[in-house]
Every structure is written in structure tokens, then in C-alpha cells.
Scaffold this motif. Structure first.
Motif, PDB file in Angstrom:
ATOM      1  N   THR A  99       0.842  -1.204   0.000  1.00 41.62           N
ATOM      2  CA  THR A  99       0.000   0.000   0.000  1.00 41.62           C
ATOM      3  C   THR A  99       0.876   1.253   0.000  1.00 41.62           C
ATOM      4  O   THR A  99       2.072   1.207   0.318  1.00 41.62           O
ATOM      5  N   GLU A 101       0.276   4.422   1.632  1.00 43.86           N
ATOM      6  CA  GLU A 101       0.148   5.443   2.661  1.00 43.86           C
ATOM      7  C   GLU A 101       1.457   5.763   3.395  1.00 43.86           C
ATOM      8  O   GLU A 101       1.758   6.939   3.643  1.00 43.86           O
ATOM      9  N   ARG A 102       2.215   4.768   3.786  1.00 40.04           N
ATOM     10  CA  ARG A 102       3.383   5.012   4.640  1.00 40.04           C
ATOM     11  C   ARG A 102       4.477   5.802   3.927  1.00 40.04           C
ATOM     12  O   ARG A 102       5.119   6.669   4.541  1.00 40.04           O
ATOM     13  N   THR A 107      -2.904   6.843  -1.509  1.00 41.24           N
ATOM     14  CA  THR A 107      -3.615   5.906  -0.641  1.00 41.24           C
ATOM     15  C   THR A 107      -3.991   4.668  -1.456  1.00 41.24           C
ATOM     16  O   THR A 107      -4.110   4.729  -2.686  1.00 41.24           O
TER      17      THR A 107
END
Length: 296
Positions: A99, A101-102, A107
Motif C-alpha cells: 500500500t 500510505e506510509r 492511498t
């Protein structure tokens, strides 16, 4: 007057650059697969080698970014463990997480976006700060690395067939190696390319035999033996060194987490003094400073 002002500004700017940074890159210069094999081969008295885990995680330089790779080489010689992932349109990009986000301003899943769509996002550094940098493709990283360093491709969601094909397409066997978690993965790559270099999971004495059984040459392996110093490592060092195989410890999940730079430096030196030949870290510049005297 304007010229004098600009000249003064240039001189002040030059003097204000960090004194530790080197303008000249500390490259790993290997031109053939055989040279790559020799570079990683264990010999008594070898200088230790630094691996930048995910390319390194310095402030201002995001993991798995070409900018981070380049920045590290200004300070120390290193090769890089990086993370290829597939986009929705089957472009291989660099991203550790499934993913976004980090490590980016996006997103959702990497696999839900085309590469063109991913270009809209910017990368974040280790502290979550947004940088000007964008998600690179593996092809871009390979072409950047040519003549500068070695890339070690971890196993994420990219089919091995695609990875092998991309290495072949770029004629990159001299500076691109692959991480394999078992002998079957190594066998697949070896059948595609008899010169392929491996970073293999070999954490116990019994774990080496399957690689030997499928015909992987010891001269084309380094062995990842674990994340910490422990008595069992001495058995692994003796076994693997006798076969000419360097042993790698990854400090990323362990000693990189120590609170102070001094504590980390002490741990990095201890890893090398214990017998490791390759030290993988999220902080390759710190490692270079800590073990510099051991690399001469």
C-alpha cells in the motif's frame, strides 16, 4: 556589482555544504558477471561490504528512491536491497509496502494504480515528510545503477519470470542480483541465467544443502544468516567461509533500532568483528562511518 554578489553567494554556498559529504561517488565498479562473483566471494581478510536496506532511510531521502541511492554513495560504497512491485498495468516499480500510505502521498494498493497514475504521488522520507521525489521504475533504477553499484532485488509480488526477463532485457547480470528464500527459487533463476548472483536465505547448516543439490555454485551466493549476533553464527561462518561464501547480517530489524548513534555504531562494529562480511542496514551512511577503520 551583480557579478561580484553572485560570486560571493556561490562561495558562501559552497562553504556551507556538509563537510562529510563527498562530491565523488563511492562506486562499486563491476563490468561482468564474473567480476560480480569475485567481488562477493569470501576470502580471509576481505573488507566488509555494506548493503543499504531498501536503499537506505536518511532524512530527506525516501527509501527505494534513486535519490537515496545516489546520496548514500556520496558518503560510502554500498549496494542496495530494493523492493520491486507490480502496478495495475504490469510496470515494475520500487515500493516495499503493498500500500501507498506510509511512503507516499497516495492511498490504497500499488496494484490498483497504473504507473502513469502513480506519477502524481510524491515520496515521503523516514519521518513522514513529503519530498520532491517520485516512485521510480525498476528499469530506471537499473539504468541508474549501471557503473555505480549493485542492486539486490527482493521477492515481493513480481513473478520471477518477469524479474528474470527484465534483467536479461537490460543486460544487467553484472550488477543485478536476486534475493531467494529457498532453493527452488534459486533453481528457477539459475536455469534462466547460469551467471545469476544470489542473496540466499541460509540461516542453518541444513539450509545450505538444498542449494547445493539444485546446483547453485557457492561462488554465486552470499548467505543471509539472520538479524543479530548469536553463538550459532560461528558455526555458519565456519561452514560458509570454507566454501567461499560471504555471510550477511541485517541490522534493519534489530540494531538499527537502538536509540543513539553511538550505540548503533558499537553494534555495527561488533557485527563485523564477530565474523560477518556483509552488513545490511537502513542506515548505510552511519554504518560506513562506524566500520570505516575496519574496511581499510
Amino acid at each position: 556589482m551583480n557579478k561580484l554578489f553572485l560570486l560571493s553567494l556561490f562561495i558562501v554556498s559552497s562553504l556551507s555544504r556538509p563537510a562529510t559529504a563527498q562530491e565523488k561517488l563511492h562506486v562499486i565498479s563491476v563490468k561482468t558477471a564474473k567480476e560480480l562473483h569475485r567481488f562477493f566471494q569470501y576470502r580471509p581478510g576481505n573488507k566488509p561490504i555494506i548493503s543499504g536496506h531498501r536503499g537506505g532511510t536518511e532524512k530527506g531521502f525516501p527509501e527505494n528512491s534513486i535519490e537515496a541511492f545516489e546520496n548514500t554513495l556520496k558518503y560510502t560504497q554500498a549496494f542496495y536491497e530494493i523492493d520491486p512491485r507490480l502496478t495495475k498495468d504490469s510496470i515494475i516499480v520500487l515500493m516495499h509496502d503493498a500500500t501507498l500510505e506510509r511512503t507516499t502521498t497516495g492511498t490504497g494498493k500499488v496494484s490498483d494504480y497504473t504507473y502513469e497514475e502513480l506519477k502524481q504521488f510524491k515520496l515521503k522520507d523516514v519521518n513522514g515528510n513529503v519530498t520532491p521525489y517520485h516512485i521510480p521504475t525498476l528499469s530506471e533504477a537499473i539504468e541508474w545503477a549501471r557503473g555505480k553499484t549493485v542492486l539486490n532485488l527482493d521477492k515481493k509480488d513480481v513473478p520471477m519470470e518477469m524479474t528474470a526477463a527484465l534483467i536479461k532485457k537490460h543486460q544487467a547480470e553484472a550488477f543485478v542480483m536476486v534475493t531467494v528464500h529457498n532453493a527452488e527459487q534459486a533453481k528457477f533463476y539459475y536455469e534462466q541465467n547460469k551467471n545469476q548472483m544470489f542473496s540466499a536465505f541460509v540461516k542453518t547448516p541444513d539450509a545450505l544443502k538444498p542449494y547445493e543439490d539444485v546446483g547453485i555454485p557457492a561462488s554465486q551466493m552470499i548467505a543471509y544468516i539472520g538479524p543479530d549476533i548469536k553463538p550459532d553464527n560461528q558455526v555458519m561462518y565456519k561452514l560458509l567461509h570454507a566454501k567461499g561464501i560471504r555471510c550477511m547480517i541485517s541490522a534493519a530489524p534489530t540494531y538499527d533500532k537502538l536509540k543513539t548513534k553511538e550505540e548503533r555504531a558499537k553494534a555495527y562494529r561488533a557485527i563485523i568483528e564477530d565474523g560477518a562480511d556483509v552488513l545490511e542496514s537502513d542506515l548505510p551512511i552511519e554504518v560506513g562511518e562506524a566500520i570505516g577503520s575496519l574496511r581499510r
